[in-house]
Design a protein around this motif. Structure first.
Motif, PDB file in Angstrom:
ATOM      1  N   ARG A 274      14.098   1.159  -2.047  1.00 53.46           N
ATOM      2  CA  ARG A 274      12.800   0.544  -1.797  1.00 53.46           C
ATOM      3  C   ARG A 274      11.727   1.613  -1.625  1.00 53.46           C
ATOM      4  O   ARG A 274      11.965   2.632  -0.978  1.00 53.46           O
ATOM      5  CB  ARG A 274      12.863  -0.332  -0.554  1.00 53.46           C
ATOM      6  N   ARG A 275      10.565   1.345  -2.208  1.00 50.80           N
ATOM      7  CA  ARG A 275       9.452   2.274  -2.065  1.00 50.80           C
ATOM      8  C   ARG A 275       8.166   1.525  -2.346  1.00 50.80           C
ATOM      9  O   ARG A 275       8.061   0.810  -3.341  1.00 50.80           O
ATOM     10  CB  ARG A 275       9.601   3.451  -3.038  1.00 50.80           C
ATOM     11  N   ALA A 276       7.217   1.658  -1.457  1.00 49.76           N
ATOM     12  CA  ALA A 276       5.925   0.991  -1.645  1.00 49.76           C
ATOM     13  C   ALA A 276       4.999   1.881  -2.472  1.00 49.76           C
ATOM     14  O   ALA A 276       5.061   3.107  -2.409  1.00 49.76           O
ATOM     15  CB  ALA A 276       5.290   0.698  -0.286  1.00 49.76           C
ATOM     16  N   GLY A 277       4.137   1.264  -3.282  1.00 50.65           N
ATOM     17  CA  GLY A 277       3.133   2.025  -4.006  1.00 50.65           C
ATOM     18  C   GLY A 277       2.138   2.659  -3.045  1.00 50.65           C
ATOM     19  O   GLY A 277       1.778   2.065  -2.029  1.00 50.65           O
ATOM     20  N   VAL A 278       1.718   3.872  -3.349  1.00 48.25           N
ATOM     21  CA  VAL A 278       0.864   4.632  -2.430  1.00 48.25           C
ATOM     22  C   VAL A 278      -0.426   5.010  -3.151  1.00 48.25           C
ATOM     23  O   VAL A 278      -0.401   5.747  -4.146  1.00 48.25           O
ATOM     24  CB  VAL A 278       1.576   5.897  -1.926  1.00 48.25           C
TER      25      VAL A 278
ATOM     26  N   ASP B 102       4.512   9.909  -7.529  1.00 43.68           N
ATOM     27  CA  ASP B 102       4.883   8.518  -7.299  1.00 43.68           C
ATOM     28  C   ASP B 102       5.739   8.055  -8.476  1.00 43.68           C
ATOM     29  O   ASP B 102       5.315   7.273  -9.317  1.00 43.68           O
ATOM     30  CB  ASP B 102       3.615   7.666  -7.165  1.00 43.68           C
ATOM     31  N   MET B 103       6.984   8.548  -8.524  1.00 44.53           N
ATOM     32  CA  MET B 103       7.854   8.332  -9.685  1.00 44.53           C
ATOM     33  C   MET B 103       8.807   7.155  -9.460  1.00 44.53           C
ATOM     34  O   MET B 103       9.096   6.758  -8.332  1.00 44.53           O
ATOM     35  CB  MET B 103       8.669   9.592  -9.982  1.00 44.53           C
ATOM     36  N   ASP B 104       9.292   6.632 -10.567  1.00 43.81           N
ATOM     37  CA  ASP B 104      10.321   5.598 -10.502  1.00 43.81           C
ATOM     38  C   ASP B 104      11.646   6.230 -10.085  1.00 43.81           C
ATOM     39  O   ASP B 104      11.919   7.395 -10.396  1.00 43.81           O
ATOM     40  CB  ASP B 104      10.488   4.918 -11.861  1.00 43.81           C
TER      41      ASP B 104
ATOM     42  N   VAL C  87       2.738  -1.022   5.956  1.00 45.20           N
ATOM     43  CA  VAL C  87       2.263   0.102   5.159  1.00 45.20           C
ATOM     44  C   VAL C  87       1.177  -0.350   4.195  1.00 45.20           C
ATOM     45  O   VAL C  87       0.223   0.390   3.933  1.00 45.20           O
ATOM     46  CB  VAL C  87       3.440   0.751   4.394  1.00 45.20           C
ATOM     47  N   SER C  88       1.281  -1.566   3.689  1.00 45.61           N
ATOM     48  CA  SER C  88       0.285  -2.060   2.725  1.00 45.61           C
ATOM     49  C   SER C  88      -1.102  -2.126   3.354  1.00 45.61           C
ATOM     50  O   SER C  88      -2.112  -1.902   2.669  1.00 45.61           O
ATOM     51  CB  SER C  88       0.693  -3.441   2.197  1.00 45.61           C
ATOM     52  N   TRP C  89      -1.176  -2.427   4.655  1.00 51.52           N
ATOM     53  CA  TRP C  89      -2.474  -2.446   5.327  1.00 51.52           C
ATOM     54  C   TRP C  89      -3.052  -1.031   5.409  1.00 51.52           C
ATOM     55  O   TRP C  89      -4.246  -0.822   5.140  1.00 51.52           O
ATOM     56  CB  TRP C  89      -2.345  -3.040   6.722  1.00 51.52           C
ATOM     57  N   LEU C  90      -2.224  -0.059   5.767  1.00 48.34           N
ATOM     58  CA  LEU C  90      -2.683   1.333   5.789  1.00 48.34           C
ATOM     59  C   LEU C  90      -3.134   1.752   4.396  1.00 48.34           C
ATOM     60  O   LEU C  90      -4.158   2.420   4.218  1.00 48.34           O
ATOM     61  CB  LEU C  90      -1.558   2.255   6.264  1.00 48.34           C
ATOM     62  N   ASN C  91      -2.372   1.357   3.401  1.00 45.60           N
ATOM     63  CA  ASN C  91      -2.620   1.756   2.024  1.00 45.60           C
ATOM     64  C   ASN C  91      -3.951   1.223   1.501  1.00 45.60           C
ATOM     65  O   ASN C  91      -4.647   1.887   0.722  1.00 45.60           O
ATOM     66  CB  ASN C  91      -1.469   1.267   1.141  1.00 45.60           C
ATOM     67  N   SER C  92      -4.309   0.027   1.918  1.00 43.79           N
ATOM     68  CA  SER C  92      -5.553  -0.577   1.434  1.00 43.79           C
ATOM     69  C   SER C  92      -6.757  -0.258   2.320  1.00 43.79           C
ATOM     70  O   SER C  92      -7.898  -0.258   1.842  1.00 43.79           O
ATOM     71  CB  SER C  92      -5.389  -2.097   1.333  1.00 43.79           C
ATOM     72  N   THR C  93      -6.501   0.038   3.588  1.00 52.34           N
ATOM     73  CA  THR C  93      -7.600   0.294   4.518  1.00 52.34           C
ATOM     74  C   THR C  93      -8.110   1.724   4.433  1.00 52.34           C
ATOM     75  O   THR C  93      -9.324   1.976   4.533  1.00 52.34           O
ATOM     76  CB  THR C  93      -7.147   0.000   5.964  1.00 52.34           C
TER      77      THR C  93
END
Length: 483
Positions: free
Chosen positions: A36-40, A70-72, A152-158
């Motif tokens: 698992r890895r979230a997009g950054v 940010d690799m697959d 993490v998605s909130w940090l990533n978008s904020t």
């Protein structure tokens, strides 16, 4: 097909075999792990990041980490590698010996500091909303908070582009947010890669001292713990820094690595090759993830020939010229590696060839069964500094626990009749596929890998007598690790 005739004569080393994935594979039960890895956002927008934030991240020891690609991640490769992981020794067991992700690999591939204080401390706060407001300047909505973690998605978008009129306080807040995002999504994601714990933000409060921590050993400790979980058939997802693991495998195992376009001298001068994992974005031919199954990767590992595994990949000129940091000698210390509740062992004496030294028969590995029962669940109020005092004390003595030995004279590979390989053959599983046999016919013990006199990185081959600092006499089982 039970056990497949692959078990060694002496099972004393593989005491956890009954719960290892190979036990199930030989009974016909296969599985594929899902890293698992979230997009950054920051990894995909490196060229437009504000230099004021990047400078602060460099001061904190995370300046190179922002350029991790940010690799697959190839699920089949990771799944087949996990079949080789042994939690008893914290190493992968390949046909020609043990190998592992060392502190040197973390420093070279990710550019993180590996020397310094352990990453530990309080894991809970009185008011999580006030804590985020203090250190990030924003109060997150309740919907992104769960317990002591934040999405993490909130940090990533904020926290994306820094406002042009930002003052020093706001710059520091963005630096903390970027680092926290990297920790939760790339460096030590959990099996969901969706949340990151507030305990890391507490360690980022004073950016002037963040570099004093051994973030590299913390990342590696978390990776080891995730690998230990991954040996079980029931495990479907896996956390930890899979980019580190994949690049580690590509650097060392030539039969699974994509083809690379070498960096130009100008690109190297501009720093485009560090951290070294960046070079794996410069490929000319990718392996289609769907074209090689877990079974095929498994067979490639079983059929690995000596010239296809590199014990010291970073001394090759095409790699050594990319390394722009000094690698401290602690990279080959036999010590505990710690990240809050997690304690693992950097068993450097088991992989001496990765440091250019002759491999001797190692002592019995440290048993961490009791320590592995420790995690954050239901223990947020625990004093981890006191609880792990025994292990922290050993880490603090790391300069006296550096593996010494005699440099090997060839490529490091040993024939099956040598004492170490005889011990290894009798104590582990070398081959997992049904029809694999030993290939003890291709050794190059006379040729040393070429190493230009002017290259910036030469590793740490010592000239001391054939002596190893073994940890067994002074590790033992701590009372702190029994609970």
């Amino acid at each position: 097909m039970a056990q497949n005739g692959r078990l060694p004569r002496d099972m004393s080393l593989l005491r956890l075999q009954h719960e290892h994935i190979t036990h199930d594979l030989w009974e016909g039960r296969e599985r594929v792990l899902r890293p698992r890895r979230a997009g950054v956002w920051i990894l995909n927008n490196q060229d437009i990041l504000d230099p004021r934030v990047i400078n602060l991240m460099h001061q904190a020891g995370f300046g190179h980490a922002v350029y991790i690609p940010d690799m697959d991640v190839n699920h089949f490769l990771i799944s087949s590698l996990l079949e080789r992981w042994r939690s008893e020794t914290h190493t992968f067991h390949l046909p020609h010996g043990e190998t592992t992700v060392t502190l040197e690999d973390v420093a070279v591939l990710l550019g993180l500091p590996i020397d310094g204080d352990v990453v530990t401390g309080p894991t809970t706060v009185q008011d999580i909303f006030a804590t985020f407001h203090e250190h990030l300047g924003v109060i997150p909505p309740p919907t992104v908070i769960r317990g002591n973690s934040i999405r993490v998605s909130w940090l990533n978008s904020t926290f994306q582009q820094l406002p042009p009129n930002a003052n020093n306080e706001v710059i520091a807040q963005y630096a903390r947010a970027y680092i926290l995002t990297l920790i939760g999504s790339i460096l030590r994601p959990d099996t969901s890669a969706a949340r990151v714990h507030v305990m890391y933000l507490l360690r980022l409060a004073d950016l002037n001292v963040v570099r004093n921590y051994s973030w590299g050993s913390a990342v590696r400790a978390c990776l080891y713990r995730c690998l230990a979980h991954g040996i079980h058939l029931r495990q479907e997802n896996i956390g930890g820094c899979m980019i580190l693991l994949q690049c580690w495998a590509w650097e060392r195992i030539t039969t699974i690595a994509p083809q690379l376009q070498p960096l130009s001298d100008q690109e190297v001068a501009d720093g485009d090759g560090f951290p070294v994992c960046r070079r794996w974005m410069n490929v000319t031919h990718r392996i289609n993830p769907a074209s090689i199954s877990v079974t095929e990767f498994r067979l490639r590992f079983d059929q690995l020939r000596t010239r296809q595994f590199l014990w010291r990949p970073y001394i090759r000129q095409e790699v050594s010229r990319l390394i722009v940091v000094d690698i401290p000698s602690v990279s080959r210390a036999t010590v505990p590696i710690i990240c809050f509740a997690t304690v693992e062992i950097h068993q450097a004496y088991r992989v001496m060839r990765q440091f250019g030294l002759r491999q001797n028969i190692p002592p019995e590995p440290v048993n961490l069964d009791q320590v592995h029962r420790d995690d954050l669940r239901g223990r947020n109020d625990r004093d981890w500094v006191g609880h792990h005092h025994h292990w922290i004390t050993i880490w603090n003595d790391r300069e006296n626990r550096i593996v010494q030995g005699t440099p090997f004279s060839g490529n490091g590979h040993l024939r099956d009749e040598t004492p170490y390989m005889q011990w290894y053959i009798n104590h582990t599983i070398r081959y997992i596929s049904p029809s694999t046999e030993s290939s003890d016919d291709e050794y190059d013990m006379s040729q040393q890998p070429s190493q230009p006199a002017s290259q910036p990185y030469t590793g740490h081959v010592g000239s001391s007598p054939d002596f190893i600092h073994h940890p067994q006499p002074f590790f033992g089982q701590s009372p702190m690790g029994q609970g």
